[in-house]
Write a protein that holds these residues in place. Structure first.
Motif: not given
Length: 183
Positions: A145-159
């Motif tokens: 696989c390839i893991i793409g990483i960066g600063y989040k453009e927006q937060e997502r709600n936690p599980n």
């Protein structure tokens, strides 16, 4: 550092990133976490290619027909692979390293997403072969696989713990088809 439960509840796949670059110290922490991942018989069969230049990220974003486009906009990608000549458990070894990378990224406040390469295609070409040719990776390696990483453009709600699929847990043995619930 978050406690482990908070970390796994908070971690969500992120496909949109800001343009902010990741500090060298954080990149080192991410790679250190990969190198701390356990392997079958301590074979250390995993290896990694770190990609930060925009042109290569754009090229990686088309490594498969669908689902890889987010790689073009991330500031960091880690290609996760295993040496197939070292162990038949290279897929498992690489998988553990990949999730360690993702959990470390989350702990650092970064977003990440897994781009499956193994058993995928770009046109008529195997995605693994495409990535190997692009990054000059020897044939003895399998690309997981390839893991793409960066600063989040927006937060997502936690599980949400209330939405866990407890029916997927079986105690002692797999129940008969007409009895799929935990008692």
């Amino acid at each position: 550092m978050k406690d482990f439960e908070s970390l796994i509840i908070a971690r969500r796949s992120i496909r949109k990133f800001t343009e902010k670059q990741i500090s060298p110290e954080d990149v080192q922490k991410i790679l250190q976490s990969a190198l701390l991942a356990p392997t079958s018989k301590n074979s250390k069969s995993w290896e990694f290619v770190v990609v930060e230049d925009k042109y290569s990220l754009q090229q990686l974003s088309v490594c498969k027909d669908t689902g890889g486009s987010f790689l073009e906009k991330c500031p960091l990608a880690v290609v996760v692979m295993g040496d197939k000549t070292m162990t038949d458990a290279w897929v498992e070894d690489a998988s553990i390293a990949a999730i360690f990378i993702q959990l470390q990224a989350e702990d650092l406040g970064l977003g990440s997403c897994w781009c499956q390469v193994r058993n995928r295609y770009t046109g008529d070409m195997e995605s693994e072969l495409y990535v190997k040719e692009l990054l000059e990776i020897p044939d003895n390696f399998g690309i997981l696989c390839i893991i793409g990483i960066g600063y989040k453009e927006q937060e997502r709600n936690p599980n949400e713990l209330s939405k866990l699929t407890w029916e997927k847990i079986h105690i002692g043995k797999f129940p008969p088809a007409d009895n799929n619930t935990m008692a």
